[in-house]
Design a protein around this motif. Structure first.
Motif, PDB file in Angstrom:
ATOM      1  N   VAL A 117       0.853  -1.181   0.000  1.00 53.46           N
ATOM      2  CA  VAL A 117       0.000   0.000   0.000  1.00 53.46           C
ATOM      3  C   VAL A 117       0.889   1.232   0.000  1.00 53.46           C
ATOM      4  N   VAL A 118       0.642   2.134  -0.959  1.00 45.17           N
ATOM      5  CA  VAL A 118       1.391   3.392  -1.045  1.00 45.17           C
ATOM      6  C   VAL A 118       0.395   4.540  -1.132  1.00 45.17           C
ATOM      7  N   ASP A 119       0.863   5.750  -0.871  1.00 38.02           N
ATOM      8  CA  ASP A 119      -0.036   6.918  -0.906  1.00 38.02           C
ATOM      9  C   ASP A 119      -0.508   7.212  -2.323  1.00 38.02           C
ATOM     10  N   ARG A 120       0.421   7.223  -3.268  1.00 35.04           N
ATOM     11  CA  ARG A 120       0.060   7.401  -4.669  1.00 35.04           C
ATOM     12  C   ARG A 120       1.256   7.064  -5.540  1.00 35.04           C
ATOM     13  N   VAL A 121       0.957   6.581  -6.746  1.00 31.40           N
ATOM     14  CA  VAL A 121       2.004   6.259  -7.709  1.00 31.40           C
ATOM     15  C   VAL A 121       2.330   7.522  -8.487  1.00 31.40           C
ATOM     16  N   SER A 122       3.587   7.709  -8.810  1.00 29.36           N
ATOM     17  CA  SER A 122       4.011   8.915  -9.507  1.00 29.36           C
ATOM     18  C   SER A 122       4.272   8.666 -10.987  1.00 29.36           C
ATOM     19  N   GLU A 123       5.382   8.000 -11.311  1.00 34.28           N
ATOM     20  CA  GLU A 123       5.767   7.829 -12.713  1.00 34.28           C
ATOM     21  C   GLU A 123       6.802   6.714 -12.829  1.00 34.28           C
ATOM     22  N   VAL A 124       7.135   6.386 -14.077  1.00 34.90           N
ATOM     23  CA  VAL A 124       8.241   5.478 -14.340  1.00 34.90           C
ATOM     24  C   VAL A 124       9.391   6.329 -14.859  1.00 34.90           C
ATOM     25  N   VAL A 125      10.533   6.212 -14.221  1.00 35.50           N
ATOM     26  CA  VAL A 125      11.699   6.998 -14.635  1.00 35.50           C
ATOM     27  C   VAL A 125      12.881   6.061 -14.870  1.00 35.50           C
ATOM     28  N   ALA A 126      13.692   6.434 -15.847  1.00 30.34           N
ATOM     29  CA  ALA A 126      14.952   5.728 -16.082  1.00 30.34           C
ATOM     30  C   ALA A 126      16.032   6.494 -15.339  1.00 30.34           C
ATOM     31  N   ILE A 127      16.772   5.784 -14.517  1.00 35.23           N
ATOM     32  CA  ILE A 127      17.832   6.429 -13.739  1.00 35.23           C
ATOM     33  C   ILE A 127      19.161   5.783 -14.112  1.00 35.23           C
ATOM     34  N   ALA A 128      20.088   6.605 -14.560  1.00 36.96           N
ATOM     35  CA  ALA A 128      21.421   6.123 -14.941  1.00 36.96           C
ATOM     36  C   ALA A 128      22.253   5.872 -13.690  1.00 36.96           C
ATOM     37  N   GLU A 129      23.232   5.019 -13.827  1.00 36.72           N
ATOM     38  CA  GLU A 129      24.090   4.695 -12.686  1.00 36.72           C
ATOM     39  C   GLU A 129      24.745   5.949 -12.100  1.00 36.72           C
ATOM     40  N   ALA A 130      25.101   6.894 -12.966  1.00 33.21           N
ATOM     41  CA  ALA A 130      25.750   8.126 -12.491  1.00 33.21           C
ATOM     42  C   ALA A 130      24.823   8.940 -11.592  1.00 33.21           C
ATOM     43  N   ASP A 131      23.528   8.695 -11.689  1.00 31.83           N
ATOM     44  CA  ASP A 131      22.560   9.438 -10.880  1.00 31.83           C
ATOM     45  C   ASP A 131      22.086   8.665  -9.652  1.00 31.83           C
TER      46      ASP A 131
END
Length: 167
Positions: free
Chosen positions: A101-115
């Motif tokens: 259970v979560v408050d709300r879903v936001s988005e799908v993001v791609a995160i690079a290793e450098a980040d």
């Protein structure tokens, strides 16, 4: 030997980059590896199972399959605010299909290793092993969860017990 260590370290580091489903919990943004997510469903009636830990809200019937529901706010010892946008993210947690259970879903993001940075050490007694790292995307910080480490083995057993009692 150091080459082998570097190789293992590189593999572990590269495994964190990828796509994450982000969601909010108590005003903070978290991320889950998208490959662990089966689906997102709206809140539905949850049947409580007696003698379960506080973080196990109960079970739901998801198209004929009984799955346990984990309350991350309870697990992380956060207060409930009665959010009306709450939803359930169905994930595979150590081979068990469960909903969180979560408050709300936001988005799908791609995160690079450098980040992605390692979770900081907060000192003795503060556990952070359930964090894959701290991701930076869209000018915000996201706490990347290692969903397989959010619950201890004994807590996974409680989920299995809830599932078997209700089936």
């Amino acid at each position: 030997m150091s080459t082998q260590t570097e190789s293992v370290s590189t593999v572990a580091t590269q495994s964190r980059a990828g796509k994450y489903l982000t969601f909010f919990l108590a005003g903070e943004e978290y991320g889950l590896e998208i490959l662990k997510v089966s689906e997102i469903i709206g809140m539905q009636p949850i049947t409580r199972v007696p003698r379960m830990p506080e973080f196990v809200r109960g079970v739901i019937n998801l198209r004929g399959k009984v799955i346990p529901i984990t309350d991350l706010r309870a697990k992380f010892r956060m207060e409930h605010d009665g959010s009306e946008d709450s939803c359930i993210i169905v994930v595979q947690m150590r081979g068990i299909q469960t909903g969180i259970v979560v408050d709300r879903v936001s988005e799908v993001v791609a995160i690079a290793e450098a980040d992605i940075e390692d979770a900081p050490s907060f000192g003795a007694g503060i556990r952070t092993e359930f964090l894959l790292g701290i991701g930076k995307a869209g000018g915000r910080v996201k706490l990347l969860l290692d969903i397989d480490k959010v619950l201890a083995s004994s807590e996974i057993a409680a989920l299995e017990a809830a599932q078997s009692h209700a089936a």
